[in-house]
Design an enzyme around this catalytic site. Structure first.
Site, PDB file in Angstrom:
ATOM      1  CB  CYS A 181      -0.940   0.010   1.210  1.00 26.94           C
ATOM      2  SG  CYS A 181      -2.132  -1.346   1.223  1.00 26.94           S
ATOM      3  CG  HIS A 260      12.203  -1.834   3.526  1.00 27.35           C
ATOM      4  ND1 HIS A 260      12.072  -2.989   4.266  1.00 27.35           N
ATOM      5  CD2 HIS A 260      11.711  -2.117   2.295  1.00 27.35           C
ATOM      6  CE1 HIS A 260      11.539  -3.929   3.512  1.00 27.35           C
ATOM      7  NE2 HIS A 260      11.300  -3.431   2.308  1.00 27.35           N
ATOM      8  CG  HIS A 346      -3.993  20.515   5.436  1.00 30.86           C
ATOM      9  ND1 HIS A 346      -5.189  20.796   6.049  1.00 30.86           N
ATOM     10  CD2 HIS A 346      -3.586  21.654   4.826  1.00 30.86           C
ATOM     11  CE1 HIS A 346      -5.506  22.069   5.817  1.00 30.86           C
ATOM     12  NE2 HIS A 346      -4.551  22.606   5.080  1.00 30.86           N
ATOM     13  CG  HIS A 350      -2.591   3.486   3.983  1.00 29.32           C
ATOM     14  ND1 HIS A 350      -3.331   3.417   2.818  1.00 29.32           N
ATOM     15  CD2 HIS A 350      -2.490   2.210   4.440  1.00 29.32           C
ATOM     16  CE1 HIS A 350      -3.651   2.162   2.586  1.00 29.32           C
ATOM     17  NE2 HIS A 350      -3.162   1.409   3.551  1.00 29.32           N
ATOM     18  CG  ASN A 383      -6.947  -0.167   2.367  1.00 31.59           C
ATOM     19  OD1 ASN A 383      -6.320   0.467   1.523  1.00 31.59           O
ATOM     20  ND2 ASN A 383      -6.338  -0.963   3.246  1.00 31.59           N
TER      21      ASN A 383
END
Length: 453
Positions: A181, A260, A346, A350, A383
């Site tokens: 995602c 990561h 702002h 996700h 989603n």
């Protein structure tokens, strides 16, 4: 001859004063330094515009329809149906979210052809909309980057788009898959790097996830969750490094930070595609997912903070870390959480699920209204994977909340496990009346439901 030349140089040296030499050398150094600066300086990346896919009303999946569908299809036993019903009712996803036509069939038809049809429907629609809106000839696109995690056909998705719109033969095209995602920001990162190298270019970035082939028909609860959360959607983003585009661009990319933490086994296995004991393939969402996302966000924040936060906030954070080490405070006790609202107006978190949005709000010490765009996107569109952060930015535009000079933080999470951030600065006056994916329903939001409680 040599003697006369030496006499000439000696005469010139005698006539030139030391002050003149110093000024001349200083000017030369400044000119060289300026030339090197303008040659190697970071080129600005502008976001001219973007568009999000708006599915037709005929593809809506109200809760009652979803439950009836899985009951009639016979794919799940009673316990699995009850579990999905319970989770869906508390998911924060409303009756307007959509799924592709093949998922509405009984049983769902998840063939390669059907998946191609979904992909083409989403991408062809948004590319046509974006290019026609700005009267852009497809042959003027220099770079094309697409991302779709779980569908990687041959020819690639970029080839599908190139064939449809007739992009030129020397276009630089890249197709990303398996990136989860967070791939939307990864695609922006790749396009940014290419735009840094190639001058006067337009880049088109396409982000989506194919829902058609990824329904899970087994009984594992952790693998049933994607059936409930994921919905149909996609986004097309037009970027440029041309200075003249600044006057028509909406945003300028200021920072992009990628993290990561896949070297950690728990993080690596937190989102995992695999078969269950009966051989049904699905995507497992582990119970550790929220903890992993928080860890990844914390790591990402440590790199992003120095780039955007005021020095006073950074010093306070550093002092709290020193105090923790000196007095051996347990866990995160005593660590000051930087207030990113001092630098960011702002937030686009996700829309992975209510728990994800709640967790990130808590981690960043945000107010509920800061997560409104994320919650309403989850409610209206579900989603949509990598494109969800663009629906959120679209929501803020439709609400008229973006002002010139405002900064927006897009936060994306994905398998691996990854946390990626992009900071955009609004450089133009955004007209909220211009049509976008929210135009027909924006007056209904925010909803007066428990999604904001």
């Amino acid at each position: 001859m040599e003697t006369s030349l030496l006499r000439s140089f000696s005469f010139l040296a005698a006539e030139i004063s030391p002050i003149f030499l110093i000024n001349f050398l200083a000017t030369t150094v400044l000119v060289i330094a300026a030339a090197l600066y303008f040659h190697f300086r970071s080129k600005s990346i502008y976001l001219i515009d973007f568009t999000c896919y708006l599915p037709p009303d005929s593809l809506r999946v109200p809760t009652s329809n979803f439950i009836e569908h899985i009951e009639i299809s016979g794919m799940h036993d009673r316990e699995s149906v009850d579990f999905q019903t319970k989770v869906l009712e508390r998911s924060g996803i409303g009756a307007e979210s959509c799924m592709p036509i093949t998922v509405h069939e009984i049983p769902p038809y998840s063939s390669l052809k059907a998946t191609r049809n979904e992909t083409e429907t989403v991408l062809f629609t948004i590319v046509k909309d974006l290019l026609s809106k700005h009267k852009i000839n497809p042959k003027s696109i220099d770079i094309l980057v697409s991302n779709c995690s779980l569908f990687s056909p041959t020819p690639s998705i970029t080839s599908m788009v190139i064939n449809k719109f007739g992009f030129r033969s020397n276009i630089k095209s890249i197709n990303l898959s398996g990136m989860g995602c967070s791939a939307g920001i990864l695609s922006i990162s790749l396009a940014k790097d290419l735009l840094k190298v190639h001058k006067n270019c337009l880049a088109l970035v396409l982000s989506m996830e194919a829902v058609t082939p990824n329904g899970y028909g087994g009984r594992m609860k952790s693998m049933l969750l994607p059936n409930i959360l994921f919905r149909m959607g996609g986004a097309a983003i037009l970027l440029s490094n041309r200075k003249q585009e600044k006057r028509i661009a909406k945003y300028e990319l200021q920072h992009l930070v990628r993290t990561h933490i896949g070297s950690d086994d728990e993080a690596y296995q937190s989102v995992f595609q695999q078969p269950d004991e009966a051989g049904h393939v699905g995507v497992l969402l582990s119970r550790a997912l929220l903890r992993v996302a928080t860890k990844a966000l914390r790591s990402n924040m440590s790199e992003l903070g120095p780039l955007v936060l005021p020095y006073s906030v950074q010093l306070r954070y550093a002092w709290s870390v020193i105090c923790k080490k000196l007095w051996f405070l347990p866990s995160e006790k005593g660590i000051y959480v930087p207030n990113f609202k001092k630098a960011i107006e702002h937030f686009c978190i996700h829309a992975g699920g209510r728990a994800v949005i709640d967790g990130i709000e808590d981690s960043l010490k945000l107010h509920k209204e800061d997560g409104e765009a994320s919650r309403m996107t989850l409610h209206r569109f579900g989603n949509t994977s990598s494109s969800s952060i663009w629906y959120e930015l679209c929501y803020l535009e439709a609400k008229g909340r973006l002002k010139k000079g405002n900064r927006v933080w897009q936060i994306a999470f994905g398998s691996g496990f990854k946390c990626n951030s992009a900071i955009w600065k609004c450089i133009s006056d955004i007209d909220p009346t211009k049509r976008n994916a929210w135009s027909d329903s924006i007056h209904f939001y925010p909803t007066q439901t428990d999604t904001l409680n």
